[in-house]
Design a protein around this motif. Structure first.
Motif, PDB file in Angstrom:
ATOM      1  N   MET A   1       0.854  -1.175   0.000  1.00 48.84           N
ATOM      2  CA  MET A   1       0.000   0.000   0.000  1.00 48.84           C
ATOM      3  C   MET A   1       0.897   1.234   0.000  1.00 48.84           C
ATOM      4  SD  MET A   1      -2.926   1.194   2.738  1.00 48.84           S
ATOM      5  CE  MET A   1      -3.928  -0.220   2.426  1.00 48.84           C
ATOM      6  N   SER A   2       0.570   2.172  -0.872  1.00 47.42           N
ATOM      7  CA  SER A   2       1.372   3.386  -0.984  1.00 47.42           C
ATOM      8  C   SER A   2       1.099   4.315   0.197  1.00 47.42           C
ATOM      9  CB  SER A   2       1.055   4.101  -2.291  1.00 47.42           C
ATOM     10  OG  SER A   2      -0.261   4.618  -2.257  1.00 47.42           O
ATOM     11  N   ASP A   3       1.965   5.317   0.342  1.00 46.84           N
ATOM     12  CA  ASP A   3       1.794   6.295   1.413  1.00 46.84           C
ATOM     13  C   ASP A   3       0.494   7.073   1.243  1.00 46.84           C
ATOM     14  OD1 ASP A   3       4.176   5.549   2.564  1.00 46.84           O
ATOM     15  OD2 ASP A   3       5.336   7.168   1.641  1.00 46.84           O
ATOM     16  N   ALA A   4       0.146   7.406   0.003  1.00 47.55           N
ATOM     17  CA  ALA A   4      -1.089   8.152  -0.264  1.00 47.55           C
ATOM     18  C   ALA A   4      -2.308   7.318   0.114  1.00 47.55           C
ATOM     19  CB  ALA A   4      -1.158   8.555  -1.729  1.00 47.55           C
ATOM     20  N   ALA A   5      -2.277   6.033  -0.190  1.00 47.38           N
ATOM     21  CA  ALA A   5      -3.391   5.151   0.161  1.00 47.38           C
ATOM     22  C   ALA A   5      -3.495   4.992   1.673  1.00 47.38           C
ATOM     23  CB  ALA A   5      -3.217   3.794  -0.513  1.00 47.38           C
ATOM     24  N   ALA A   6      -2.356   4.880   2.336  1.00 46.84           N
ATOM     25  CA  ALA A   6      -2.364   4.745   3.795  1.00 46.84           C
ATOM     26  C   ALA A   6      -2.899   6.018   4.446  1.00 46.84           C
ATOM     27  CB  ALA A   6      -0.958   4.445   4.297  1.00 46.84           C
ATOM     28  N   GLN A   7      -2.529   7.181   3.912  1.00 53.01           N
ATOM     29  CA  GLN A   7      -3.029   8.454   4.448  1.00 53.01           C
ATOM     30  C   GLN A   7      -4.538   8.560   4.266  1.00 53.01           C
ATOM     31  OE1 GLN A   7      -1.462  10.810   6.213  1.00 53.01           O
ATOM     32  NE2 GLN A   7      -3.425  11.845   6.402  1.00 53.01           N
ATOM     33  N   LEU A   8      -5.029   8.176   3.103  1.00 46.29           N
ATOM     34  CA  LEU A   8      -6.471   8.216   2.839  1.00 46.29           C
ATOM     35  C   LEU A   8      -7.203   7.240   3.750  1.00 46.29           C
ATOM     36  CD1 LEU A   8      -8.810   9.324   1.210  1.00 46.29           C
ATOM     37  CD2 LEU A   8      -8.321   7.605  -0.535  1.00 46.29           C
ATOM     38  N   ARG A   9      -6.638   6.059   3.947  1.00 43.64           N
ATOM     39  CA  ARG A   9      -7.242   5.082   4.850  1.00 43.64           C
ATOM     40  C   ARG A   9      -7.329   5.641   6.268  1.00 43.64           C
ATOM     41  NH1 ARG A   9      -3.312   0.952   5.833  1.00 43.64           N
ATOM     42  NH2 ARG A   9      -2.804   2.374   7.503  1.00 43.64           N
ATOM     43  N   ASP A  10      -6.283   6.334   6.703  1.00 38.05           N
ATOM     44  CA  ASP A  10      -6.293   6.943   8.033  1.00 38.05           C
ATOM     45  C   ASP A  10      -7.333   8.062   8.121  1.00 38.05           C
ATOM     46  OD1 ASP A  10      -4.292   5.215   8.758  1.00 38.05           O
ATOM     47  OD2 ASP A  10      -2.678   6.690   8.555  1.00 38.05           O
ATOM     48  N   THR A  11      -7.468   8.834   7.062  1.00 36.12           N
ATOM     49  CA  THR A  11      -8.459   9.903   7.038  1.00 36.12           C
ATOM     50  C   THR A  11      -9.868   9.335   7.122  1.00 36.12           C
ATOM     51  OG1 THR A  11      -7.012  11.328   5.734  1.00 36.12           O
ATOM     52  CG2 THR A  11      -9.354  11.850   5.694  1.00 36.12           C
ATOM     53  N   LEU A  12     -10.116   8.270   6.369  1.00 30.09           N
ATOM     54  CA  LEU A  12     -11.438   7.641   6.366  1.00 30.09           C
ATOM     55  C   LEU A  12     -11.698   6.810   7.619  1.00 30.09           C
ATOM     56  CD1 LEU A  12     -11.623   6.430   2.664  1.00 30.09           C
ATOM     57  CD2 LEU A  12     -12.925   8.283   3.712  1.00 30.09           C
ATOM     58  N   ARG A  13     -10.620   6.408   8.281  1.00 27.00           N
ATOM     59  CA  ARG A  13     -10.714   5.523   9.442  1.00 27.00           C
ATOM     60  C   ARG A  13     -11.422   4.216   9.089  1.00 27.00           C
ATOM     61  NH1 ARG A  13     -12.685  10.009  13.760  1.00 27.00           N
ATOM     62  NH2 ARG A  13     -10.942  11.415  13.468  1.00 27.00           N
ATOM     63  N   ALA A  14     -11.124   3.739   7.879  1.00 29.56           N
ATOM     64  CA  ALA A  14     -11.718   2.498   7.382  1.00 29.56           C
ATOM     65  C   ALA A  14     -10.839   1.964   6.258  1.00 29.56           C
ATOM     66  CB  ALA A  14     -13.126   2.762   6.855  1.00 29.56           C
ATOM     67  N   PRO A  15     -10.925   0.679   6.003  1.00 29.72           N
ATOM     68  CA  PRO A  15     -10.153   0.139   4.876  1.00 29.72           C
ATOM     69  C   PRO A  15     -10.684   0.700   3.558  1.00 29.72           C
ATOM     70  CG  PRO A  15     -11.430  -1.587   5.971  1.00 29.72           C
ATOM     71  CD  PRO A  15     -11.651  -0.342   6.733  1.00 29.72           C
ATOM     72  N   LEU A  16      -9.787   0.866   2.603  1.00 25.10           N
ATOM     73  CA  LEU A  16     -10.180   1.389   1.304  1.00 25.10           C
ATOM     74  C   LEU A  16     -10.884   0.304   0.486  1.00 25.10           C
ATOM     75  CD1 LEU A  16      -6.999   3.410   0.295  1.00 25.10           C
ATOM     76  CD2 LEU A  16      -9.106   4.263   1.330  1.00 25.10           C
ATOM     77  N   PRO A  17     -11.889   0.686  -0.285  1.00 23.29           N
ATOM     78  CA  PRO A  17     -12.528  -0.288  -1.179  1.00 23.29           C
ATOM     79  C   PRO A  17     -11.527  -0.821  -2.198  1.00 23.29           C
ATOM     80  CG  PRO A  17     -13.850   1.721  -0.997  1.00 23.29           C
ATOM     81  CD  PRO A  17     -12.537   1.986  -0.319  1.00 23.29           C
ATOM     82  N   ALA A  18     -11.785  -2.000  -2.709  1.00 20.05           N
ATOM     83  CA  ALA A  18     -10.860  -2.641  -3.657  1.00 20.05           C
ATOM     84  C   ALA A  18     -10.667  -1.797  -4.911  1.00 20.05           C
ATOM     85  CB  ALA A  18     -11.384  -4.019  -4.029  1.00 20.05           C
ATOM     86  N   ALA A  19     -11.667  -1.078  -5.350  1.00 14.95           N
ATOM     87  CA  ALA A  19     -11.569  -0.271  -6.566  1.00 14.95           C
ATOM     88  C   ALA A  19     -10.548   0.858  -6.432  1.00 14.95           C
ATOM     89  CB  ALA A  19     -12.936   0.309  -6.916  1.00 14.95           C
ATOM     90  N   PHE A  20     -10.211   1.247  -5.216  1.00 21.70           N
ATOM     91  CA  PHE A  20      -9.241   2.319  -5.014  1.00 21.70           C
ATOM     92  C   PHE A  20      -7.838   1.885  -5.419  1.00 21.70           C
ATOM     93  CE2 PHE A  20     -12.652   4.448  -3.417  1.00 21.70           C
ATOM     94  CZ  PHE A  20     -12.382   5.559  -2.646  1.00 21.70           C
ATOM     95  N   ASP A  21      -7.597   0.590  -5.597  1.00 21.26           N
ATOM     96  CA  ASP A  21      -6.298   0.112  -6.062  1.00 21.26           C
ATOM     97  C   ASP A  21      -5.998   0.611  -7.477  1.00 21.26           C
ATOM     98  OD1 ASP A  21      -5.925  -1.217  -3.694  1.00 21.26           O
ATOM     99  OD2 ASP A  21      -6.588  -3.164  -4.479  1.00 21.26           O
ATOM    100  N   GLN A  22      -7.038   0.964  -8.228  1.00 19.96           N
ATOM    101  CA  GLN A  22      -6.868   1.422  -9.599  1.00 19.96           C
ATOM    102  C   GLN A  22      -6.479   2.897  -9.671  1.00 19.96           C
ATOM    103  OE1 GLN A  22     -10.581   0.492 -11.457  1.00 19.96           O
ATOM    104  NE2 GLN A  22     -10.276  -1.718 -11.299  1.00 19.96           N
ATOM    105  N   LEU A  23      -6.603   3.619  -8.557  1.00 24.67           N
ATOM    106  CA  LEU A  23      -6.273   5.044  -8.542  1.00 24.67           C
ATOM    107  C   LEU A  23      -4.780   5.251  -8.326  1.00 24.67           C
ATOM    108  CD1 LEU A  23      -9.194   6.389  -6.328  1.00 24.67           C
ATOM    109  CD2 LEU A  23      -9.007   6.480  -8.809  1.00 24.67           C
TER     110      LEU A  23
END
Length: 71
Positions: A1-23
């Protein structure tokens, strides 16, 4: 998981949906920035609404109402 994805996950306080892997990282960073801006705006709007609603409370009761609300 990239730093940007980890930051977004922390902001959402939830795991990212699978479709976010394409971003890409740029998209994830922009989405995180937009979420922070929306949360900041929501907090300011809520503070303003609370302040405005206290105008309807008689002045002598405001300290008690603030204490009950935890303000």
């Amino acid at each position: 998981m990239s730093d940007a994805a980890a930051q977004l996950r922390d902001t959402l306080r939830a795991p990212l949906p699978a479709a976010f892997d394409q971003l890409g990282d740029a998209d994830l960073t922009e989405l995180d920035r937009l979420l922070h801006a929306a949360m900041t705006h929501r907090a300011a709007t809520l503070d303003n609404a609370i302040g405005t609603s206290l105008d309807f409370v008689p002045r002598l009761m405001r300290p008690a109402v603030k204490k009950a609300l935890g303000l």
